[in-house]
Design a protein around this motif. Structure first.
Motif, mmCIF file in Angstrom:
data_model
loop_
_atom_site.group_PDB
_atom_site.id
_atom_site.type_symbol
_atom_site.label_atom_id
_atom_site.label_comp_id
_atom_site.label_asym_id
_atom_site.label_seq_id
_atom_site.Cartn_x
_atom_site.Cartn_y
_atom_site.Cartn_z
ATOM 1 N N GLY A 189 0.808 -1.214 0.000
ATOM 2 C CA GLY A 189 0.000 0.000 0.000
ATOM 3 C C GLY A 189 0.838 1.259 0.000
ATOM 4 N N SER B 221 -4.152 0.309 5.043
ATOM 5 C CA SER B 221 -4.230 -1.079 4.571
ATOM 6 C C SER B 221 -3.759 -2.048 5.645
ATOM 7 C CB SER B 221 -3.384 -1.245 3.303
ATOM 8 O OG SER B 221 -3.813 -0.373 2.277
ATOM 9 N N GLY C 24 -5.037 -1.491 -7.160
ATOM 10 C CA GLY C 24 -5.664 -2.355 -6.167
ATOM 11 C C GLY C 24 -6.984 -2.924 -6.638
ATOM 12 N N TRP D 171 -6.386 -5.858 -9.104
ATOM 13 C CA TRP D 171 -5.809 -6.956 -8.340
ATOM 14 C C TRP D 171 -6.883 -7.685 -7.544
ATOM 15 C CZ3 TRP D 171 -1.734 -6.009 -3.891
ATOM 16 C CH2 TRP D 171 -1.292 -7.238 -3.425
ATOM 17 N N VAL E 212 -5.229 -8.314 -0.365
ATOM 18 C CA VAL E 212 -5.487 -7.365 -1.445
ATOM 19 C C VAL E 212 -6.752 -6.564 -1.166
ATOM 20 C CG1 VAL E 212 -6.706 -9.122 -2.799
ATOM 21 C CG2 VAL E 212 -5.808 -7.117 -3.925
ATOM 22 N N VAL F 161 -5.694 -3.716 0.935
ATOM 23 C CA VAL F 161 -5.076 -2.668 0.122
ATOM 24 C C VAL F 161 -6.139 -1.863 -0.606
ATOM 25 C CG1 VAL F 161 -3.527 -2.230 -1.816
ATOM 26 C CG2 VAL F 161 -2.939 -3.969 -0.127
ATOM 27 N N LEU F 162 -7.140 -2.542 -1.142
ATOM 28 C CA LEU F 162 -8.214 -1.857 -1.872
ATOM 29 C C LEU F 162 -8.969 -0.889 -0.972
ATOM 30 C CD1 LEU F 162 -9.967 -1.726 -4.516
ATOM 31 C CD2 LEU F 162 -11.383 -3.512 -3.476
ATOM 32 N N GLN G 92 -6.797 2.089 0.047
ATOM 33 C CA GLN G 92 -6.784 3.124 -0.979
ATOM 34 C C GLN G 92 -8.047 3.975 -0.923
ATOM 35 O OE1 GLN G 92 -6.099 0.452 -4.408
ATOM 36 N NE2 GLN G 92 -4.359 1.762 -4.890
#
Length: 645
Positions: A187, A199, A384, A387, A413, A416-417, A420
């Motif tokens: 991230g 994240s 992100g 992914w 992941v 991370v998404l 963000q």
């Protein structure tokens, strides 16, 4: 691997320049509103109204590596109590964990057998379960546990079963921390230190991650190696930033290749789909980074060199081992169209369950990259997003196991998404703009947390009443004093009160931090009464000890159905772990063929059968009601039946 200084990000569209005004600089007022001038310059209004604020399009401030490492260390320290509290309390109650620990422990004991001092024989490092080498079991998890067992063995502790279980679980704790650290770094490399921190906190506050970080399971080992590979690749390519140095690329791709090889040795060829394909996606979507495909190729060759010796060695000893490694790829093709649809629906529900309590924010995460407020940072957000879409489809279409642990590779992941997303909300709030889904979704999320804050203490307090009314068959929580329940409610409400304060002040970053602390605090505190209840007590442990005491060193067999005699049917995993002795599988039709192998008699143990014994020559010795097993004695000198104490 931290950068000494942050470099400017590369935006997919530059911020619009300030329009010229007919008013001279001397005649301009000290403050004025630009929000009516059109959406193209709205991002400048926050800077003018807040002189200390920076535009989200501006290059990030230069930060030293000490600050980056300090934030990462803080995230890990917040997650650590929920991973280690009461880790040594309770028995193994998960069948997959019992089988994994039994494989690692039996292989470790075989490796350090004092009667066989030569430890340089290759076959002694193979997975070993129930008295035989198992080349159908990939060695990645066993070897990872070897590292933890070797380090812990330096302390000189006695190798009791509880000590060995604690050591293997400690390896899972390290793997969970590695997952959180890799999520932070990924991230951070994509969106800066705020994205990395959000994240990591979200990943650390996912109960599924915390649970698998406390048990010795293969999914957490696989996730650790896969995320390490992706984080090393991201560190090597520096997405959306100036090109990296040659030395950086060499170190990054070398570490990436080693981690990919470890992932392949843990879950087989599924590791290709969870490591190499996401890295390819990142390379394709990052401007000017497709040339790094050569680095990925080098990492793939390193991984191949790492796994090839074991693959050839296993094939030489068991040519059918490849069939077990490729089995997950055959499952989707074996399903009919209705079966595949049913699998997708059930897996989708499982994924939503595994993402609690952050499930609602998937709605905003899906929409935000397409919003007009994401102009200028859309490429960063799509990294992100793409992914996650890929990993979600992989989870829905290609399951590798049936438990919740199958969703574990998707959770990093997802963190991370959503990280963000909250970074974007935070940047917009700094400009005085508040995203629609931030204003809508925060209240349902808060309502769920408030409900759980009252439900969990109420369940602990009302457990005696639930047991009396047979709502619960056995106590889940231990007996806790009233001050513990009151204190739990007070702490949870205090953290939620702080989150409400920051919600009203429009600080999404502080809100997501407070919600993460709430989850970590609840999980840490909840483990105290759970560890004192009956939920973590396994009756098979005491039955296995009774069997060892009453069968001595006599051969003992595990009874299976005649139709399963030709298959590789294993004994109960808890019996293999706590019995700490081999149990050969045998069918009723094979009982008489063992007479030539043993001198006098042998024992047979298996699930309790109603009515007559499976064979007239079997004499029932004891019925273990807690575990549902029966012990028989086979031989000419069978004694009269007796019951277990």
């Amino acid at each position: 691997m931290a950068d000494e200084k942050d470099q400017p990000e590369v935006n997919d569209s530059p911020p619009p320049s300030r329009p010229e005004s007919p008013i001279s600089d001397q005649a301009k007022p000290a403050r004025y509103d630009l929000r009516t001038a059109g959406s193209g310059i709205e991002h400048l209004a926050g800077d003018l109204e807040r002189p200390g604020r920076r535009s989200r399009f501006s290059p990030p401030r230069r930060r030293g590596s000490v600050g980056t490492w300090a934030v990462l260390l803080g995230c890990l320290l917040l997650a650590l109590p929920a991973l280690i509290v009461q880790l040594n309390v309770g028995d193994v109650v998960d069948a997959d964990e019992a089988r994994t620990i039994a494989t690692s422990v039996h292989a470790w004991q075989r490796l350090h057998d004092p009667d066989k001092p030569d430890r340089f024989q290759t076959d002694r490092y193979a997975p070993f379960l129930n008295g035989q080498e198992r080349f159908d079991i990939l060695p990645g998890t066993t070897w990872t546990h070897f590292a933890g067992l070797a380090v812990a063995r330096l302390g000189g502790e006695a190798d009791s079963i509880d000590t060995l279980v604690l050591r293997t679980r400690s390896v899972s704790v390290v793997c969970a921390l590695l997952v959180i650290a890799a999520v932070f770094w990924t991230g951070y490399a994509i969106g800066g230190i705020k994205t990395g921190a959000f994240s990591a906190l979200i990943c650390a506050s996912l109960p599924i991650v915390l649970w698998h970080g406390r048990i010795a399971s293969t999914p957490i080992v696989h996730s650790a190696w896969a995320m390490l590979a992706i984080a090393a690749a991201v560190w090597a390519i520096r997405p959306l930033r100036p090109a990296p140095s040659v030395e950086r690329q060499f170190i990054g791709w070398l570490l990436c290749g080693l981690a990919i090889g470890a992932a392949l040795l843990t879950v087989g060829l599924i590791g290709l789909l969870t490591t190499i394909v996401p890295i390819v996606l990142l390379l394709v979507m990052c401007p000017g980074r497709t040339s790094h495909m050569l680095g990925l190729l080098a990492a793939s060759l390193i991984a191949l060199l790492l796994i090839l010796p074991w693959a050839l060695f296993a094939h030489d000893h068991d040519p059918e081992a490849w069939g077990h490694w490729l089995a997950p790829f055959d499952q989707p093709f074996a399903l009919s169209l209705p079966g595949l649809g049913e699998q997708i629906v059930s897996r989708f529900g499982l994924l939503l369950l595994a993402l609690l309590p952050w499930t609602l924010w998937l709605i905003g995460a899906f929409v935000q990259p397409f919003s007009t407020s994401s102009v200028g940072v859309r490429t960063r957000m799509f990294l992100g997003w793409a992914w996650f879409i890929y990993m979600g489809l992989l989870f829905l279409l290609l399951p590798v196991e049936s438990g919740v642990g199958a969703a574990l590779p998707v959770l990093p992941v997802t963190a991370v998404l959503i990280g963000q997303l909250f970074r974007q909300y935070s940047d917009l709030a700094a400009e005085g703009r508040y995203a629609r889904f931030w204003r809508w979704l925060r209240w349902p999320h808060l309502a769920v947390l408030l409900f759980v804050s009252g439900l969990v203490p109420a369940a602990i307090y009302a457990q005696p009443w639930l047991l009396e009314n047979t709502t619960l068959s056995r106590p889940v929580f231990g007996s806790m004093p009233d001050w513990f329940i009151v204190g739990l409610i007070g702490v949870l409400m205090l953290v939620l009160g702080l989150s409400i304060h920051w919600m009203n002040r429009q600080h999404p970053g502080l809100v997501v931090a407070s919600w993460s602390v709430w989850v970590l605090g609840l999980m840490t505190t909840l483990l105290l009464p759970i560890s004192q209840g009956d939920w973590l007590q396994n009756p098979m442990r005491y039955d296995a000890a009774w069997l060892n005491a009453h069968t001595d060193d006599a051969p003992t067999y595990w009874l299976v159905e005649p139709s399963d005699a030709s298959n590789r049917i294993e004994p109960d995993p808890f019996l293999m772990l706590y019995g700490d002795r081999p149990f050969k599988t045998i069918a009723t039709s094979q009982l008489h063929h063992v007479d030539d192998e043993v001198e006098s008699f042998y024992y047979v143990v298996g699930p309790t059968r109603p009515g007559n014994p499976p064979d007239a020559s079997l004499t029932e010795m004891a019925e273990l009601a807690d575990s549902g097993l029966t012990l028989w004695r086979y031989g000419p000198r069978a004694k009269s039946a007796r019951t277990a104490p």
